[in-house]
Scaffold this motif. Structure first.
Motif, PDB file in Angstrom:
ATOM      1  N   ILE A 293       0.837  -1.202   0.000  1.00  0.00           N
ATOM      2  CA  ILE A 293       0.000   0.000   0.000  1.00  0.00           C
ATOM      3  C   ILE A 293       0.868   1.246   0.000  1.00  0.00           C
ATOM      4  CG2 ILE A 293      -1.728   1.315   1.300  1.00  0.00           C
ATOM      5  CD1 ILE A 293      -2.779  -1.332   2.399  1.00  0.00           C
ATOM      6  N   GLY A 294       0.523   2.188  -0.838  1.00  0.00           N
ATOM      7  CA  GLY A 294       1.145   3.501  -0.837  1.00  0.00           C
ATOM      8  C   GLY A 294       0.128   4.544  -0.416  1.00  0.00           C
ATOM      9  N   ILE A 295       0.550   5.497   0.421  1.00  0.00           N
ATOM     10  CA  ILE A 295      -0.380   6.459   1.015  1.00  0.00           C
ATOM     11  C   ILE A 295       0.070   7.886   0.678  1.00  0.00           C
ATOM     12  CG2 ILE A 295      -1.373   7.323   3.171  1.00  0.00           C
ATOM     13  CD1 ILE A 295      -0.762   4.564   4.388  1.00  0.00           C
ATOM     14  N   SER A 296      -0.882   8.709   0.274  1.00  0.00           N
ATOM     15  CA  SER A 296      -0.626  10.143   0.120  1.00  0.00           C
ATOM     16  C   SER A 296      -1.722  10.902   0.862  1.00  0.00           C
ATOM     17  CB  SER A 296      -0.611  10.534  -1.363  1.00  0.00           C
ATOM     18  OG  SER A 296      -1.875  10.283  -1.967  1.00  0.00           O
ATOM     19  N   HIS A 297      -1.445  12.173   1.188  1.00  0.00           N
ATOM     20  CA  HIS A 297      -2.386  12.978   1.968  1.00  0.00           C
ATOM     21  C   HIS A 297      -2.668  14.321   1.299  1.00  0.00           C
ATOM     22  CE1 HIS A 297      -0.976  10.212   5.175  1.00  0.00           C
ATOM     23  NE2 HIS A 297      -2.218  10.349   5.610  1.00  0.00           N
ATOM     24  N   PHE A 298      -3.908  14.698   1.357  1.00  0.00           N
ATOM     25  CA  PHE A 298      -4.340  16.031   0.911  1.00  0.00           C
ATOM     26  C   PHE A 298      -4.243  16.992   2.101  1.00  0.00           C
ATOM     27  CE2 PHE A 298      -7.640  19.248   0.797  1.00  0.00           C
ATOM     28  CZ  PHE A 298      -7.533  19.776  -0.482  1.00  0.00           C
ATOM     29  N   PRO A 299      -3.674  18.173   1.930  1.00  0.00           N
ATOM     30  CA  PRO A 299      -3.152  18.773   0.696  1.00  0.00           C
ATOM     31  C   PRO A 299      -1.626  18.692   0.609  1.00  0.00           C
ATOM     32  CG  PRO A 299      -3.480  20.486   2.310  1.00  0.00           C
ATOM     33  CD  PRO A 299      -3.845  19.189   2.993  1.00  0.00           C
ATOM     34  N   ASN A 300      -0.981  18.026   1.601  1.00  0.00           N
ATOM     35  CA  ASN A 300       0.488  18.020   1.648  1.00  0.00           C
ATOM     36  C   ASN A 300       1.119  17.421   0.391  1.00  0.00           C
ATOM     37  OD1 ASN A 300       0.276  19.126   4.169  1.00  0.00           O
ATOM     38  ND2 ASN A 300       0.621  17.210   5.271  1.00  0.00           N
ATOM     39  N   ASP A 301       0.498  16.369  -0.148  1.00  0.00           N
ATOM     40  CA  ASP A 301       1.079  15.669  -1.293  1.00  0.00           C
ATOM     41  C   ASP A 301       0.413  16.040  -2.604  1.00  0.00           C
ATOM     42  OD1 ASP A 301       2.889  14.187   0.341  1.00  0.00           O
ATOM     43  OD2 ASP A 301       1.251  12.858   0.907  1.00  0.00           O
ATOM     44  N   GLY A 302      -0.501  17.013  -2.576  1.00  0.00           N
ATOM     45  CA  GLY A 302      -1.167  17.466  -3.792  1.00  0.00           C
ATOM     46  C   GLY A 302      -2.598  17.886  -3.510  1.00  0.00           C
ATOM     47  N   GLU A 303      -3.100  18.761  -4.343  1.00  0.00           N
ATOM     48  CA  GLU A 303      -4.474  19.225  -4.188  1.00  0.00           C
ATOM     49  C   GLU A 303      -5.391  18.679  -5.267  1.00  0.00           C
ATOM     50  OE1 GLU A 303      -4.504  23.446  -3.882  1.00  0.00           O
ATOM     51  OE2 GLU A 303      -3.310  23.477  -2.021  1.00  0.00           O
ATOM     52  N   GLN A 304      -4.802  18.096  -6.305  1.00  0.00           N
ATOM     53  CA  GLN A 304      -5.599  17.495  -7.371  1.00  0.00           C
ATOM     54  C   GLN A 304      -5.521  15.974  -7.261  1.00  0.00           C
ATOM     55  OE1 GLN A 304      -7.433  19.447  -9.391  1.00  0.00           O
ATOM     56  NE2 GLN A 304      -6.600  21.224  -8.271  1.00  0.00           N
ATOM     57  N   ALA A 305      -6.573  15.324  -7.741  1.00  0.00           N
ATOM     58  CA  ALA A 305      -6.639  13.867  -7.637  1.00  0.00           C
ATOM     59  C   ALA A 305      -5.454  13.197  -8.335  1.00  0.00           C
ATOM     60  CB  ALA A 305      -7.950  13.365  -8.237  1.00  0.00           C
ATOM     61  N   ASP A 306      -5.077  13.711  -9.513  1.00  0.00           N
ATOM     62  CA  ASP A 306      -3.961  13.109 -10.247  1.00  0.00           C
ATOM     63  C   ASP A 306      -2.664  13.206  -9.452  1.00  0.00           C
ATOM     64  OD1 ASP A 306      -5.628  12.440 -12.292  1.00  0.00           O
ATOM     65  OD2 ASP A 306      -5.027  14.092 -13.613  1.00  0.00           O
ATOM     66  N   ASP A 307      -2.431  14.349  -8.796  1.00  0.00           N
ATOM     67  CA  ASP A 307      -1.212  14.526  -8.008  1.00  0.00           C
ATOM     68  C   ASP A 307      -1.188  13.568  -6.816  1.00  0.00           C
ATOM     69  OD1 ASP A 307      -0.381  16.535  -9.715  1.00  0.00           O
ATOM     70  OD2 ASP A 307      -1.337  18.119  -8.527  1.00  0.00           O
ATOM     71  N   LEU A 308      -2.339  13.409  -6.170  1.00  0.00           N
ATOM     72  CA  LEU A 308      -2.414  12.513  -5.018  1.00  0.00           C
ATOM     73  C   LEU A 308      -2.212  11.055  -5.439  1.00  0.00           C
ATOM     74  CD1 LEU A 308      -5.400  14.218  -3.194  1.00  0.00           C
ATOM     75  CD2 LEU A 308      -3.051  14.070  -2.340  1.00  0.00           C
ATOM     76  N   LEU A 309      -2.783  10.687  -6.575  1.00  0.00           N
ATOM     77  CA  LEU A 309      -2.595   9.321  -7.057  1.00  0.00           C
ATOM     78  C   LEU A 309      -1.139   9.060  -7.427  1.00  0.00           C
ATOM     79  CD1 LEU A 309      -5.786   8.855  -9.276  1.00  0.00           C
ATOM     80  CD2 LEU A 309      -5.201   7.568  -7.201  1.00  0.00           C
ATOM     81  N   ARG A 310      -0.514  10.051  -8.025  1.00  0.00           N
ATOM     82  CA  ARG A 310       0.899   9.891  -8.399  1.00  0.00           C
ATOM     83  C   ARG A 310       1.763   9.741  -7.157  1.00  0.00           C
ATOM     84  NH1 ARG A 310       5.194  13.517  -9.394  1.00  0.00           N
ATOM     85  NH2 ARG A 310       6.710  12.712 -10.913  1.00  0.00           N
ATOM     86  N   ALA A 311       1.488  10.544  -6.136  1.00  0.00           N
ATOM     87  CA  ALA A 311       2.263  10.457  -4.891  1.00  0.00           C
ATOM     88  C   ALA A 311       2.056   9.099  -4.218  1.00  0.00           C
ATOM     89  CB  ALA A 311       1.858  11.588  -3.948  1.00  0.00           C
ATOM     90  N   ALA A 312       0.816   8.628  -4.204  1.00  0.00           N
ATOM     91  CA  ALA A 312       0.528   7.318  -3.615  1.00  0.00           C
ATOM     92  C   ALA A 312       1.205   6.204  -4.408  1.00  0.00           C
ATOM     93  CB  ALA A 312      -0.978   7.081  -3.556  1.00  0.00           C
ATOM     94  N   ASP A 313       1.261   6.360  -5.710  1.00  0.00           N
ATOM     95  CA  ASP A 313       1.904   5.354  -6.548  1.00  0.00           C
ATOM     96  C   ASP A 313       3.409   5.291  -6.278  1.00  0.00           C
ATOM     97  OD1 ASP A 313       1.665   3.368  -8.626  1.00  0.00           O
ATOM     98  OD2 ASP A 313       2.707   4.768  -9.938  1.00  0.00           O
ATOM     99  N   LEU A 314       4.031   6.448  -6.066  1.00  0.00           N
ATOM    100  CA  LEU A 314       5.450   6.476  -5.729  1.00  0.00           C
ATOM    101  C   LEU A 314       5.699   5.787  -4.392  1.00  0.00           C
ATOM    102  CD1 LEU A 314       6.370  10.123  -6.811  1.00  0.00           C
ATOM    103  CD2 LEU A 314       7.064   7.994  -7.930  1.00  0.00           C
ATOM    104  N   ALA A 315       4.811   6.031  -3.429  1.00  0.00           N
ATOM    105  CA  ALA A 315       4.936   5.375  -2.131  1.00  0.00           C
ATOM    106  C   ALA A 315       4.741   3.868  -2.269  1.00  0.00           C
ATOM    107  CB  ALA A 315       3.932   5.957  -1.141  1.00  0.00           C
ATOM    108  N   LEU A 316       3.818   3.463  -3.128  1.00  0.00           N
ATOM    109  CA  LEU A 316       3.589   2.042  -3.391  1.00  0.00           C
ATOM    110  C   LEU A 316       4.840   1.404  -3.987  1.00  0.00           C
ATOM    111  CD1 LEU A 316       1.760  -0.443  -3.652  1.00  0.00           C
ATOM    112  CD2 LEU A 316       0.967   0.477  -5.852  1.00  0.00           C
ATOM    113  N   TYR A 317       5.483   2.110  -4.894  1.00  0.00           N
ATOM    114  CA  TYR A 317       6.724   1.634  -5.500  1.00  0.00           C
ATOM    115  C   TYR A 317       7.773   1.370  -4.420  1.00  0.00           C
ATOM    116  CZ  TYR A 317      11.088   1.809  -8.190  1.00  0.00           C
ATOM    117  OH  TYR A 317      12.312   1.525  -8.734  1.00  0.00           O
TER     118      TYR A 317
END
Length: 341
Positions: A36-60
């Motif tokens: 599981i990769g986790i991202s948080h609004f708004p620290n890791d992004g304010e748009q859904a695409d940015d949050l998904l990208r951040a979570a994907d990096l954490a998942l990696y």
């Protein structure tokens, strides 16, 4: 609604634990795992695409660290992954842009002090980062599936340069090329070696391939078959870094090798460390009892050289004689040694 990192971490851990439980379907048990990769609004992004990208990096990152775990996105992670992606893209272009090159480190006869060979060592002349050593990009090449293509280039280039030195009058050099595990498992390896020799005009006796002890011992049966076919071509074979891991002496006897290279980790503390002295003496005696040439690498001091020569080592490689040199500098080194001889 997860408003803090601790809460999201607890939920992730609970999800992973639930998924670890076996599932029974038609009287058979099945097991699942999850990263599981986790991202948080708004620290890791304010748009859904940015949050998904951040979570994907954490998942990696979670997958890189063993899977079945979770990781929180960190800004440093983004920088590291982006650097990795950029390096990967540049490495894929390095071959076609002719940014890879070979350096050569001499191998010296322990008794006559004459240069009898050279190990070809790859470098990457990055247009922006300068000269990149192999330990910074070869692991990446293995991960992205480029190591065989790069290894094929090294083999062809080393044979070509070996022939060029022969034509220049240095006809007693044997060029050593390192083989990766993936190359040894390549079903076309024997044909590629033959083609590199034929295309370059380099005699087979002027080429030696070096194989890591650790890989050969893990894949002994496959290695014996492939290496026997290569040896049949007349190419020399060496076990590299011998003494750094566990070896089966039964398999060692079966391998069609002609050289043992003593790992530099054993050379570093001799003659001061009695354990390394004892191991080095045992390896030298073992190699000679099997009719093999014994080469010591990583030799940097006169004391190391004196000990190894006294113990009967056949070949010496290390900074005591020379660092790895680019082709032109190595040619000048050969000329200097030749004039001294």
């Amino acid at each position: 609604d997860l408003k803090d990192t601790e809460a999201s971490g607890r939920v992730a851990e609970a999800l992973i634990e639930v998924l670890r439980q076996p599932y029974t379907i038609e009287n058979r048990e099945y097991f699942l795992s999850a990263s599981i990769g986790i991202s948080h609004f708004p620290n890791d992004g304010e748009q859904a695409d940015d949050l998904l990208r951040a979570a994907d990096l954490a998942l990696y990152q979670a997958k890189e660290e063993g899977r079945s775990t979770w990781r929180m996105h960190q800004p440093e992670l983004t920088r590291r992954v982006e650097a990795f992606v950029n390096l990967e893209a540049a490495l894929r272009q390095a071959l076609e842009r002719e940014e890879l090159c070979l350096y050569y480190q001499p191998k010296v006869d322990a008794r006559t002090r004459q240069v009898i060979g050279a190990e070809a060592l790859i470098r990457w002349e990055h247009p922006e980062q300068g000269l990149i050593p192999p330990n910074h990009f070869l692991p990446l090449a293995e991960e992205i599936g480029l190591i065989v293509e790069i290894g094929d280039w090294v083999l062809r280039e080393a044979c070509r340069q070996g022939r060029a030195w022969m034509d220049a009058g240095f006809d007693n050099l044997r060029i050593s090329v390192n083989l990766s595990g993936q190359q040894i498992m390549d079903p076309q390896l024997v044909d590629k070696v033959g083609a590199a020799l034929t295309d370059s005009g380099c005699p087979s006796g002027h080429l030696q391939l070096e194989i890591l002890e650790s890989f050969v011992m893990r894949n002994a049966e496959e290695s014996v078959r492939t290496l026997s076919a290569i040896r049949h071509l007349g190419v020399g074979l060496a076990i590299d870094d011998f003494g750094s891991g566990y070896s089966s002496l039964a398999y060692l006897k079966r391998l069609p090798i002609d050289t043992l290279k003593i790992d530099q980790s054993l050379v570093f503390d001799i003659p001061d460390d009695p354990d390394d002295v004892a191991i080095a003496q045992a390896v030298i005696a073992l190699g000679h009892s099997l009719g093999l040439t014994v080469c010591a690498e990583g030799v940097e001091t006169a004391a190391q050289l004196q000990f190894l020569v006294g113990e009967g080592v056949d070949e010496i490689q290390g900074y005591y004689f020379s660092r790895p040199l680019p082709t032109d500098a190595f040619t000048e080194y050969l000329k200097g040694m030749h004039s001294e001889g």
